[in-house]
Structures are given as C-alpha cells and as structure tokens.
Design a protein around this motif. Structure first.
Motif, PDB file in Angstrom:
ATOM      1  N   GLU A 109       3.924   6.699  -5.886  1.00  0.00           N
ATOM      2  CA  GLU A 109       3.050   7.325  -5.214  1.00  0.00           C
ATOM      3  C   GLU A 109       3.479   8.981  -5.062  1.00  0.00           C
ATOM      4  O   GLU A 109       4.621   9.013  -5.309  1.00  0.00           O
ATOM      5  CB  GLU A 109       2.283   7.010  -3.209  1.00  0.00           C
ATOM      6  N   LYS A 110       2.550  10.222  -4.730  1.00  0.00           N
ATOM      7  CA  LYS A 110       2.985  10.923  -4.527  1.00  0.00           C
ATOM      8  C   LYS A 110       1.854  11.798  -4.155  1.00  0.00           C
ATOM      9  O   LYS A 110       0.725  12.509  -5.071  1.00  0.00           O
ATOM     10  CB  LYS A 110       3.551  12.016  -6.233  1.00  0.00           C
ATOM     11  N   ILE A 111       1.540  12.088  -2.456  1.00  0.00           N
ATOM     12  CA  ILE A 111       0.887  12.549  -2.163  1.00  0.00           C
ATOM     13  C   ILE A 111       0.100  13.384  -2.517  1.00  0.00           C
ATOM     14  O   ILE A 111       0.425  14.225  -2.884  1.00  0.00           O
ATOM     15  CB  ILE A 111       0.746  12.312  -0.546  1.00  0.00           C
ATOM     16  N   PRO A 112      -1.617  13.314  -3.184  1.00  0.00           N
ATOM     17  CA  PRO A 112      -2.170  12.477  -1.984  1.00  0.00           C
ATOM     18  C   PRO A 112      -3.065  11.685  -3.176  1.00  0.00           C
ATOM     19  O   PRO A 112      -3.814  11.138  -3.675  1.00  0.00           O
ATOM     20  CB  PRO A 112      -3.438  13.600  -2.306  1.00  0.00           C
ATOM     21  N   ASP A 113      -1.882  11.521  -4.607  1.00  0.00           N
ATOM     22  CA  ASP A 113      -2.069  10.682  -5.460  1.00  0.00           C
ATOM     23  C   ASP A 113      -1.222   9.171  -5.647  1.00  0.00           C
ATOM     24  O   ASP A 113       0.166   9.388  -4.690  1.00  0.00           O
ATOM     25  CB  ASP A 113      -2.109  10.633  -6.905  1.00  0.00           C
ATOM     26  N   PHE A 114      -1.806   8.195  -5.457  1.00  0.00           N
ATOM     27  CA  PHE A 114      -1.436   6.934  -5.773  1.00  0.00           C
ATOM     28  C   PHE A 114      -2.129   6.071  -6.471  1.00  0.00           C
ATOM     29  O   PHE A 114      -2.921   6.148  -7.300  1.00  0.00           O
ATOM     30  CB  PHE A 114      -0.543   6.854  -4.469  1.00  0.00           C
ATOM     31  N   LYS A 115      -1.122   5.513  -6.858  1.00  0.00           N
ATOM     32  CA  LYS A 115      -1.357   4.145  -7.993  1.00  0.00           C
ATOM     33  C   LYS A 115      -1.013   3.267  -8.163  1.00  0.00           C
ATOM     34  O   LYS A 115       0.750   2.829  -7.730  1.00  0.00           O
ATOM     35  CB  LYS A 115      -0.884   4.923  -9.713  1.00  0.00           C
ATOM     36  N   TRP A 116      -1.932   2.216  -8.791  1.00  0.00           N
ATOM     37  CA  TRP A 116      -1.529   0.301  -8.134  1.00  0.00           C
ATOM     38  C   TRP A 116      -1.233  -0.506  -9.999  1.00  0.00           C
ATOM     39  O   TRP A 116      -2.624   0.502 -10.179  1.00  0.00           O
ATOM     40  CB  TRP A 116      -2.171  -0.376  -7.655  1.00  0.00           C
ATOM     41  N   PHE A 117      -0.242  -0.338  -9.674  1.00  0.00           N
ATOM     42  CA  PHE A 117      -0.559  -1.937 -10.914  1.00  0.00           C
ATOM     43  C   PHE A 117      -0.951  -1.019 -12.235  1.00  0.00           C
ATOM     44  O   PHE A 117      -1.770  -1.901 -13.092  1.00  0.00           O
ATOM     45  CB  PHE A 117      -1.853  -2.805 -11.306  1.00  0.00           C
ATOM     46  N   LYS A 151      -7.771  16.230  -1.145  1.00  0.00           N
ATOM     47  CA  LYS A 151      -6.743  16.886  -0.776  1.00  0.00           C
ATOM     48  C   LYS A 151      -6.989  17.508   0.606  1.00  0.00           C
ATOM     49  O   LYS A 151      -6.494  16.697   2.360  1.00  0.00           O
ATOM     50  CB  LYS A 151      -5.649  17.316  -1.524  1.00  0.00           C
ATOM     51  N   LYS A 152      -7.555  18.329   1.583  1.00  0.00           N
ATOM     52  CA  LYS A 152      -8.167  18.724   2.442  1.00  0.00           C
ATOM     53  C   LYS A 152      -8.482  17.569   3.260  1.00  0.00           C
ATOM     54  O   LYS A 152      -8.781  17.715   4.538  1.00  0.00           O
ATOM     55  CB  LYS A 152      -8.675  19.846   1.698  1.00  0.00           C
ATOM     56  N   THR A 153      -9.778  17.061   3.043  1.00  0.00           N
ATOM     57  CA  THR A 153     -10.278  15.689   3.467  1.00  0.00           C
ATOM     58  C   THR A 153      -9.427  14.512   3.537  1.00  0.00           C
ATOM     59  O   THR A 153      -9.483  14.209   5.072  1.00  0.00           O
ATOM     60  CB  THR A 153     -11.777  14.953   3.562  1.00  0.00           C
ATOM     61  N   TYR A 154      -8.996  14.219   3.474  1.00  0.00           N
ATOM     62  CA  TYR A 154      -7.981  12.935   3.685  1.00  0.00           C
ATOM     63  C   TYR A 154      -6.809  12.562   3.836  1.00  0.00           C
ATOM     64  O   TYR A 154      -6.378  11.855   4.029  1.00  0.00           O
ATOM     65  CB  TYR A 154      -8.487  11.962   2.207  1.00  0.00           C
ATOM     66  N   TRP A 155      -5.797  14.121   3.887  1.00  0.00           N
ATOM     67  CA  TRP A 155      -4.880  13.743   3.207  1.00  0.00           C
ATOM     68  C   TRP A 155      -4.184  14.810   5.002  1.00  0.00           C
ATOM     69  O   TRP A 155      -4.752  15.798   4.779  1.00  0.00           O
ATOM     70  CB  TRP A 155      -3.466  14.278   2.539  1.00  0.00           C
ATOM     71  N   ARG A 156      -2.923  13.921   5.676  1.00  0.00           N
ATOM     72  CA  ARG A 156      -2.768  14.866   7.019  1.00  0.00           C
ATOM     73  C   ARG A 156      -0.913  14.835   6.694  1.00  0.00           C
ATOM     74  O   ARG A 156      -0.512  13.647   6.686  1.00  0.00           O
ATOM     75  CB  ARG A 156      -2.760  14.522   7.867  1.00  0.00           C
ATOM     76  N   ASN A 157      -0.694  16.087   6.866  1.00  0.00           N
ATOM     77  CA  ASN A 157       0.909  16.324   7.197  1.00  0.00           C
ATOM     78  C   ASN A 157       2.131  15.400   5.409  1.00  0.00           C
ATOM     79  O   ASN A 157       2.761  14.857   6.341  1.00  0.00           O
ATOM     80  CB  ASN A 157       1.659  16.081   8.236  1.00  0.00           C
ATOM     81  N   ASP A 158       0.704  15.090   4.720  1.00  0.00           N
ATOM     82  CA  ASP A 158       1.962  14.997   3.438  1.00  0.00           C
ATOM     83  C   ASP A 158       2.312  13.373   3.491  1.00  0.00           C
ATOM     84  O   ASP A 158       2.971  12.729   3.390  1.00  0.00           O
ATOM     85  CB  ASP A 158       2.558  16.284   2.817  1.00  0.00           C
ATOM     86  N   LYS A 159       1.429  12.745   4.151  1.00  0.00           N
ATOM     87  CA  LYS A 159       2.082  11.656   5.396  1.00  0.00           C
ATOM     88  C   LYS A 159       1.102  10.464   4.903  1.00  0.00           C
ATOM     89  O   LYS A 159       0.947   9.412   4.754  1.00  0.00           O
ATOM     90  CB  LYS A 159       2.661  11.471   6.346  1.00  0.00           C
ATOM     91  N   TYR A 160      -0.915  10.414   5.661  1.00  0.00           N
ATOM     92  CA  TYR A 160      -1.294  10.080   6.196  1.00  0.00           C
ATOM     93  C   TYR A 160      -2.420  10.207   5.167  1.00  0.00           C
ATOM     94  O   TYR A 160      -3.038  11.179   4.924  1.00  0.00           O
ATOM     95  CB  TYR A 160      -1.942   9.879   7.938  1.00  0.00           C
TER      96      TYR A 160
END
Ligand code: WTA
Length: 647
Positions: free
Chosen positions: A66-74, A488-497
């Motif tokens: 993860e590197k907010i706003p990006d994250f990857k699985w599998f 990024k703007k809509t969904y992420w807060r404080n680079d954390k949530y």
C-alpha cells in the motif's frame, strides 16, 4: 433445513437476537474467534481465504502493498472471475441449477440454467465479443434489463478480460450517453425492450439515442419483447450471433490487479464516477462475504432483489452466489406487481433460502398487511438480509417476525459501490442481530469513526465519519476511471483512511450504527443519486437561475428529492414549469430521479463565499431548528423559506 429459532436478550433500550445452538452448529462461522484471529494479521487472514476460496492459475509473489491512495492485493497472481464462477463447478455441479430466471409476466415460465448451460452460453457470448474485436482491457457497456443475458454478458466479458460497465436499464438515454462517453466503449449490449408492469418499454430507442457521439461501433441486441424498434447498421442480433458461435472459449489469465469492472455511481458533483474494481481482490471478497454473511451451503437458493445495474446485483445476484456454486435467482419484475403476493409466491415456489432486499422494498411489502406473507409457506427461508439504506426498528422487526417467523438470522449489511462487497454486519452464526444496528466489521477489515479534523472518535455513542483503516479490504475500489485526482480527493483522508461519506457511531461492543450520508448523495428507495446531477439538469432550463436539490424524509422510500428553484424573474405558470423540469429530470437521468416537490424561492441561504447551505435547507424541510445563521450572507432568506415550506 429445520429452523430452531433465535434467542433474545435486552440491553438498555435495545433488543439483541442471538442464533440458537442449532443454527450455530450448522453455520459456516459460529464463534467470534474468527474476528480476533483476523485482527491479529488481516493480510495473512485474507491470504488464507484467497487460497481456499479462489482457483488461481498462479500464486502471488506478495500478498499486500500500500501507498495511499493506491493499494494492491495478491500481487502477480493470476485468475479469472468467470472461470471461478463456472468452470470449476463443472465436474461436480455441471447439472446443478446455477440460475433461475423469473420473468415479470406470470404466464411466462421461469427459465433455469444449469452450471453447464450457463457455461456454454457464456463461452458463446465471449466468442461473439471476440469476433467483434473486443480484447482484454476494453470496456464493454451492458445496458440490459434483468434477463439471463445480463449475467451471461457480464461473465462473457470477465472470461475474455474485457471490463464490463453495466448501466441500469431504467437510466435515460442521456445518462447512458454520459457513461458511454466516459467509459469509451466500442461495443454495447442491449435489448429490444423489457416488461414493466406488463407493458413493453422500448429500451432500444433509448440505446439508439444514448450512443450518439460516442465510440460505439457495434451493438449486440437481445430479443426480449419482439417489439418493433429501430434497428441500425451497428446492430447485430444476439441470438443470431450466439447460434453461430463456438461453445468453448478459453478463460483469459488475468492478473489479480487487472480491472474486472467499472460501475458508475453518484458522488457529490454532477458527474458520475466510474468506480474501478479489480479481479482477484473483488472475487475473494465476493466469495467470502457471500459465504459467511448468508451462511451459504450447498443447497441454498439465494434471491437478492437488486437490479444488476447496482453493485448489490453485481456482488450478490451474479458473482457471490456463482462463485459459491449455489443457485441464484434473477427476477425481472417489480416486487409487488401484479399483486402484493408476488415475493411470497416466488419464495414458496422456488424454495428460496436466502432473501436479500432493501428497506424500501420491505416497507412496501409491510404496507400491504401482515396477512399477505402469512398465506404462504416460507419455511425454506433461513437467512434474511437488508441493504442500501438505514432500516428502522419497525421494519426490521416486521421482517424478522412476519417473514422470518422469528427464526431466521437477520443481517443488516452496510457497504457501498466502492467497497465491492459487504463490510459491516453481524454473521448469522455469531450475532447479535440488533434492530437498526449494522454490527461489526467483516473479519479482516477495520472501520472506525473520525471527526472533522480526522481524529479518531474513541468514545462510544459519539457520531462522526465512518472510515476504513489499513489494510484496506481486497474488494475496495482501486480508482475512479480516468480520474485519479478525484479518487484521491473524494476517498482518502489524512493519508490514512478510506472515507465513506456516511455518518455512524459505535457501542461498547464496537458495533456500528449507521446514520446515513453526510454528503450530498441521496438514497431514494435505496437507489443512490446525486443532488448535483439533478441540479445540473434543472439548471439547463431557460427560466432557472439557480437550484438546490435535497432529500426530504419519506416514510416509504427513505428519502425523496425536492428542489428549491430560483427563477429568472416572475413565472406565470408554475405548474407548467414544474412539468417541464420533471420531464427534464426523467430525460436527463431517469424516472427514479423524479422530484417530489418544488419550492420556487427568491433566495437560498448562502455562506459569505456564496455556497448554498444545504444543512439549513435540510433542517427546514424536516421542520427542525436551523441553528446558528449569523454567518450567512443572507440570514433573512431563512424566515421566507420557512413560510414557503409551510405553504
Ligand atoms: C447506504 C449499496 C444504512 C450508505 C450497497 C452508503 C446503508 C450507500 C446500508 C451506498 C445499511 C448501504 N444501512 N445505510 N445497511 N447499506 N447504505 O453505493 O449511505 O448504492 O454510503 O451501495 O448506501 O450506496 P451504494
């Protein structure tokens, strides 16, 4: 499976229902230990679930990054969603019913597809798409009603790695056009028409209008109603193409992080967002949330009433049940047409064991009286679910008692188009089921509440913004199509949530109670709509200077949109203007967005910077105190509005 009832306890003013020993014994998950185990190491937990639930062509090199706003699985793993829904069931479940399609018209017979039949249809459709030049990564728009071909189309896209973008069939030509343009599809799948309350709706007409000035080159047309409709040089009949097609088509190896689908949803601005869902993470979550939330077993028949145009239809009509190899029900009609007995007839006839619907539908069913469901044998029901809006205690208890006969676990699932699958609810074998309380985060996911500044609200009972914490759920959106900034703007807060846009609070057990949207998104009859999109439509009228659309509480539909309109000068014929605005809404979005009230006003309460204070409009419409208005540019507007609303 025999039901043995629920146990009941009371805590303060809340009633808790618990699964009986018998329910627990048979349940996939029957102890809260699963939460503790997941919490210790969510990544390892999901890795384990992904290995057990999904067939992979090759394994991942790394499970999570993860590197907010990006994250990857599998990361690096390969799979295919359609392969997981179909191919792997062929050996032992080839003849089992995968899909029961129930037409709107009662005289027409239900149609069943075994896993093998569905597999063959999907393969043929996949070959047709290929013959039209569709390749991995291309976006295919699906504008179909609730007929089997919608599921076949979705899975055919998944099979060849094309990205499906389903557009709700009740959306207007203009709404389709916006989504087609943004998605860039060259191929679209639609039908000649569909049935609504026994009458034919000419879907093809809207489709023809909707493809104007888009990249669409070919349109596959399913013959559903056989009505006369304009066929253009871009059109190909679905049945003619499928008849010629081979019934074997290799499932493309998709990287786990490759896109599976786009689904447009409403945000706070006028422009819908193309929510992006990946392959591996999404199907892992769809598989396990279906299995554990609805406690799926081999012989279950699941009826989720959502249209496939919404995310609930994607995850719990199509992917979730088919990944689990159970039987899913696709119903073309409306829940109470031609009579209020309809849902209960369907449950009785098809021995539905899992029923998943929205509070608005439940309130409608309830309004017809409790003697209606009493006339039917509903003993096949085992698990009940609710989704899409807050469910009030009265409706919840009616659902539990009149539908579930007080014996079926009732789960209230909170989630969003963006989360891909359910996120917060109780599990049938664990409980508790509390009216109006969604429950705990799904094992392996973490949610919390933050205040305006982004600090975690630790105190129980204190309201704030509902957010998700790292590691982010495998099925959470990976982006907004062609718009990383908006993502990024809509969904992420404080680079954390991950920021949901909903308000909520917690109890001592960490369970969540959802309050609803805190932004300008409406939930009308569970359908998600943007006030901004409606305002954009109204603003186009020559007589309109400015408009604000807000939600007004409604007993049946949860909330309904009403518009405050400032006109350019005096208007002589208000009724005519209302009609014109309503027509524009239907044309611009669709009948679901119809306005349920107009207030023609001279001014709207605004901040000094000129922003409309919707909070005040909302309070006024609810008849609540408006609070401090001293910071407004035009505080005098409030008194006038009060009078206008009072009428
Ligand atoms: C609302 C639907 C209360 C919420 C799956 C969310 C709910 C929005 C619940 C997403 C629930 C969904 N209780 N509210 N159980 N489930 N919502 O994208 O406001 O159509 O943000 O996804 O529905 O709507 P969407």
């Amino acid at each position: 499976m025999e039901n043995s009832g629920l146990n009941k306890t009371e805590e303060g003013d809340r009633i808790f229902f618990w699964p009986s020993e018998e329910i627990k014994q048979k349940a996939c998950v029957n102890s809260s230990e699963v939460y503790d185990q997941a919490e210790k190491d969510p990544v390892a937990f999901w890795e384990d679930l992904a290995s057990k639930g999904i067939a992979w062509f090759s394994k991942w090199e790394k499970a999570y990054e993860e590197k907010i706003p990006d994250f990857k699985w599998f990361i690096g793993a390969e799979t295919n969603a359609a392969y997981n829904c179909l191919d792997r069931h062929l050996n032992d479940k080839g003849d089992k019913t995968a899909l029961i399609w129930i037409p709107e018209i009662k005289e027409e017979e239900a149609k069943k597809y075994s896993y093998r039949q569905l597999y063959e249809e999907v393969n043929k459709a996949a070959n047709v798409l290929k013959s039209l030049g569709v390749k991995k990564g291309d976006v295919v728009t699906i504008y179909l009603p609730m007929i089997p071909e919608i599921i076949i189309s979705v899975l055919a896209c998944a099979r060849i790695g094309a990205v499906h973008s389903v557009v709700f069939s009740a959306y207007s030509a203009e709404a389709l056009n916006t989504r087609l343009k943004d998605g860039g599809s060259e191929v679209m799948i639609t039908s000649d028409g569909y049935y609504r309350k026994g009458k034919i709706e000419d879907l093809k007409k809207k489709a023809n209008e909707g493809i104007q000035d888009t990249n669409v080159k070919k349109v596959l047309v399913v013959k559903r109603t056989g009505n006369e409709t304009e066929i253009t040089e871009k059109d190909l009949w679905w049945h003619e193409q499928l008849e010629k097609a081979d019934n074997e088509c290799e499932a493309v190896k998709m990287k786990s992080e490759d896109l599976l689908f786009l689904l447009y949803t409403s945000g706070t601005t006028g422009k819908p967002k193309g929510v992006m869902h990946d392959t591996g993470g999404y199907i892992t979550q769809a598989y396990w949330t279906s299995k554990w939330d609805f406690d799926l077993h081999e012989d279950d028949v699941m009826w989720c009433t959502s249209d496939l145009g919404w995310v609930t239809g994607h995850s719990y009509v199509c992917y979730g049940p088919l990944l689990n190899g159970i039987t899913t029900v696709l119903f073309e009609g409306l829940i109470d047409w031609p009579n209020p007995e309809r849902p209960w007839e369907i449950i009785e006839e098809h021995k539905i064991s899992v029923f998943y619907t929205a509070p608005t539908a439940l309130r409608l069913m309830m309004s017809h009286g409790k003697e209606i469901p009493e006339k039917f044998g509903l003993e096949s029901l085992r698990v009940l679910g609710s989704v899409g809006e807050c469910i009030d205690q009265k409706t919840w208890l009616w659902y539990l008692n009149s539908v579930g006969k007080g014996k079926c676990p009732l789960i209230d699932t909170w989630w969003q188009t963006e989360t891909g699958g359910t996120m917060i609810n109780s599990l049938p074998g664990v409980g508790p089921f509390i009216p109006a309380w969604a429950g705990n985060s799904f094992p392996g996911t973490r949610h919390t509440i933050i205040d305006e500044e982004g600090n975690e609200v630790i105190k129980t009972g204190e309201q704030g913004y509902l957010v998700q914490k790292s590691p982010f759920a495998p099925g959470l959106l990976r982006g907004v199509w062609k718009n990383p900034e908006r993502f990024k703007k809509t969904y992420w807060r404080n680079d954390k949530y991950y920021f949901s846009g909903d308000g909520a609070y917690r109890d001592d057990g960490g369970r969540f109670r959802i309050i609803g949207r805190l932004d300008d998104v409406l939930k009308v009859a569970g359908h998600r709509m943007s006030t901004g999109e409606m305002e954009n439509v109204i603003d186009k009228h020559a007589a309109v200077n400015e408009a604000a659309v807000i939600g007004k509480p409604d007993e049946l539909r949860g909330e309904v949109p009403v518009a405050f309109v400032i006109t350019k000068g005096e208007i002589d014929d208000k009724e005519r203007l209302e009609k014109e605005l309503q027509d524009m809404i239907v044309k611009g979005i669709g009948p679901i967005a119809k306005l349920k009230g107009f207030y023609f006003v001279e001014s709207l309460p605004k901040t000094r910077s000129g922003k409309i204070m919707r909070r005040i409009l909302k309070s006024l419409i609810k008849g609540e105190e408006v609070g401090d208005i001293s910071t407004l540019q035009n505080p005098e507007s409030v008194e006038k509005l009060k009078e206008i609303i009072k009428g």
